[in-house]
Design a protein around this motif. Sequence first.
Motif, short mmCIF file in Angstrom:
data_model
loop_
_atom_site.label_atom_id
_atom_site.label_comp_id
_atom_site.label_asym_id
_atom_site.label_seq_id
_atom_site.Cartn_x
_atom_site.Cartn_y
_atom_site.Cartn_z
N ALA A 9 -2.21 25.95 41.36
CA ALA A 9 -2.32 27.42 41.14
C ALA A 9 -2.25 27.51 39.58
O ALA A 9 -3.27 27.95 38.83
N ALA A 10 -1.30 26.97 39.09
CA ALA A 10 -1.20 27.08 37.87
C ALA A 10 -2.16 26.15 36.90
O ALA A 10 -2.55 26.77 35.86
N MET A 11 -2.56 25.02 37.49
CA MET A 11 -3.42 24.15 36.57
C MET A 11 -4.81 24.96 36.76
O MET A 11 -5.76 24.56 35.81
N ALA A 12 -5.12 25.29 37.71
CA ALA A 12 -6.44 26.09 38.08
C ALA A 12 -6.61 27.23 36.90
O ALA A 12 -7.54 27.37 36.32
N LEU A 13 -5.74 27.95 36.77
CA LEU A 13 -5.59 28.97 35.90
C LEU A 13 -5.81 28.51 34.61
O LEU A 13 -6.59 28.78 33.58
N TYR A 14 -5.08 27.43 34.00
CA TYR A 14 -5.09 26.71 32.78
C TYR A 14 -6.50 25.88 32.71
O TYR A 14 -7.12 26.19 31.43
N ALA A 15 -7.27 25.51 33.78
CA ALA A 15 -8.64 24.87 33.39
C ALA A 15 -9.41 25.82 33.33
O ALA A 15 -10.64 25.38 32.75
N LEU A 16 -9.53 27.21 33.85
CA LEU A 16 -10.06 28.11 33.50
C LEU A 16 -10.73 28.35 32.12
O LEU A 16 -11.73 28.58 31.54
N LEU A 17 -9.57 28.23 31.27
CA LEU A 17 -9.66 28.64 29.78
C LEU A 17 -10.73 27.80 29.17
O LEU A 17 -11.50 28.65 28.33
N PRO A 18 -10.71 26.46 28.81
CA PRO A 18 -11.61 25.74 27.99
C PRO A 18 -13.10 26.22 28.58
O PRO A 18 -14.32 26.22 27.88
N ILE A 19 -13.13 25.93 29.90
CA ILE A 19 -14.41 26.24 30.73
C ILE A 19 -15.13 27.66 30.33
O ILE A 19 -16.20 27.72 30.00
N LEU A 20 -14.55 28.74 30.45
CA LEU A 20 -14.62 29.98 30.26
C LEU A 20 -15.08 30.34 28.55
O LEU A 20 -16.20 30.57 28.26
N ARG A 21 -14.30 29.65 27.80
CA ARG A 21 -14.60 29.73 26.32
C ARG A 21 -15.93 29.03 25.98
O ARG A 21 -16.79 29.52 25.27
N ASN A 22 -15.89 27.81 26.65
CA ASN A 22 -17.20 26.88 26.04
C ASN A 22 -18.52 27.60 26.64
O ASN A 22 -19.55 27.37 26.21
N THR A 23 -18.41 28.15 28.02
CA THR A 23 -19.46 28.43 28.82
C THR A 23 -20.05 29.96 28.00
O THR A 23 -21.30 30.05 27.52
N TYR A 24 -19.06 30.64 27.63
CA TYR A 24 -19.31 31.80 26.52
C TYR A 24 -20.02 31.28 25.51
O TYR A 24 -21.18 31.76 25.20
N ALA A 25 -19.36 30.53 24.62
CA ALA A 25 -19.95 30.06 23.36
C ALA A 25 -21.28 29.50 23.51
O ALA A 25 -21.95 29.51 22.61
N GLY A 26 -21.38 28.47 24.44
CA GLY A 26 -22.38 27.72 24.63
C GLY A 26 -23.84 28.75 24.89
O GLY A 26 -24.87 28.74 24.12
N VAL A 27 -23.52 29.59 25.91
CA VAL A 27 -24.61 30.42 26.20
C VAL A 27 -25.03 31.24 24.94
O VAL A 27 -26.19 31.80 24.53
N ARG A 28 -23.90 31.85 24.41
CA ARG A 28 -24.08 32.54 23.18
C ARG A 28 -24.61 32.02 21.89
O ARG A 28 -25.42 32.60 21.05
N GLY A 29 -24.52 30.61 21.79
CA GLY A 29 -25.00 29.94 20.87
C GLY A 29 -26.54 29.50 20.85
O GLY A 29 -27.00 28.92 19.97
N VAL A 30 -27.30 29.87 22.21
CA VAL A 30 -28.60 29.33 22.14
C VAL A 30 -29.46 30.32 21.03
O VAL A 30 -29.20 31.48 21.07
N ASP A 31 -30.20 29.49 20.41
CA ASP A 31 -31.03 29.94 19.28
C ASP A 31 -31.93 31.41 19.91
O ASP A 31 -32.44 31.35 20.92
N TRP A 32 -31.54 32.45 19.42
CA TRP A 32 -32.13 33.94 19.63
C TRP A 32 -33.70 33.60 19.73
O TRP A 32 -34.36 34.02 20.85
N SER A 33 -34.15 32.96 18.86
CA SER A 33 -35.64 32.99 18.83
C SER A 33 -36.09 32.29 20.03
O SER A 33 -37.27 32.68 20.51
N VAL A 34 -35.58 31.29 20.62
CA VAL A 34 -35.95 30.68 21.84
C VAL A 34 -35.90 31.46 22.96
O VAL A 34 -36.92 31.50 23.74
#
Lengths: 214, 222
Positions: free
Chosen positions: B87-112
């Motif tokens: 449980a503790a590790m799943a919670l911790y595993a969430l964090l980098p995946i959440l941040r990167n998914t958010y940053a990755g989708v947000r980082g897609v070129d707007w014009s595309v």
Amino acid sequence: MSWLSYLSSHLSQVIALTWQHALLSVEGTVLAAIVAIPLGLWAYRLPGVRRLATVVTEVIQTIPSLALMAIIMVWLGIGDTTLVVTLFLYALMPLLHNTIEGLLAVNPEVIDVARGIGMSESQTLFRVQVPLAAPIMLTGFRVALVTSVGIATIGVFIGAGGLGNLIYSGMQILDAGEIVAGALPAALLAIAFDVVLGAVAARGRRRQGLTTPS
Amino acid sequence: MNGGVWAQIAASVPTVGTDVLRHLEIVLISVWVGCLIAVPLGIVLSRRPRLAEPIITITGFLQTVPSLALLALVLPVLGIGLKPAVAAMALYALLPILRNTYAGVRGVDWSVVTCARAMGMSPMQVLIRVELPLAAPVIIAGIRLSTIYIVSWAVLASLIGAGGLGDLIFEGLDSYNFGLVFAGAIPAALLAIGAGLIFNWAQAALTPRALRLQRERREAAA
């Protein structure tokens, strides 16, 4: 709140351990910066060296910290030295990576202009590329330092100082107050380093008129 | 190194097998649960930047909490064993995946994205055929980071009774038995390095060609 009573009765010990923890973390990270930044400046334009340096430091970074620390302990024995060497090895990767990425992210046109107005290669590097790459390099230092604070907590298992001593002795006697008295300053120390260095990097980026997050 | 160490390593070989399996079990469950929660959540957050910013900032702070500190805090609350550790590790595993998914989708070129919409793609099509493929390298980098962290964390999870390779390392450290230290540390290191290599390969395989070319041009210019 049992941890508050623990904290008030052991305040000087908690402060001493926090200070020791901060010093050990900074020591390992600064030593790594002294090695990694010059290495990055030299390696970033040699693809072969760049790849080799990245792979080696990445492999080190990947090894679980307690495993690497335990292996280093077999050679260097128990104590702070083993911890600092471990922190040094883990800090190499973010520092080297961000030095190289920062230099590669500099707009090639800016470099052409610098060369065009007659700057030598080393002038271009130190007066144009390094200042432009500095915020990203600083981010690498920030990541390395925050990571070091975390790894330093497990230094207790190889006989080093720091806040891990409180956490571990609390775990052994199941004293939540003592665990929190060790864990909370460790977490706050990491967050403080993160916030302060983040603010410095943000200020640097604003000065350059850059808004891209790194 | 003397013969004794090798003898000790050899003697612990049978338990190394079960410890490796237990270690893998902990890592796979934690990261899988982390992905199941964090990837959809990251996509949703990327649509609501105002809601997302404070959440992303908080995950950043949580990520800086030292691993031993968080595991130690789990102990009085959730108790000892495999489940609290996961449980503790799943919670911790969430964090980098959440941040990167958010940053990755947000980082897609707007014009595309605008182009894709103009071509008549539905928002769902844009997400699945344009945004996610372009964000894939960043998302995978997050999962890779989580996996490597959790391999490392799972060593410490032995302290709260989760088992795994940490059992061997801690036993070796406690009894100053270097054979046991190596018997636990070397497989743990190989496990983490192997996971890193698999993700490097996956990341390269799933990076769209256009993004690869962009990076190659930049490196060539340096």
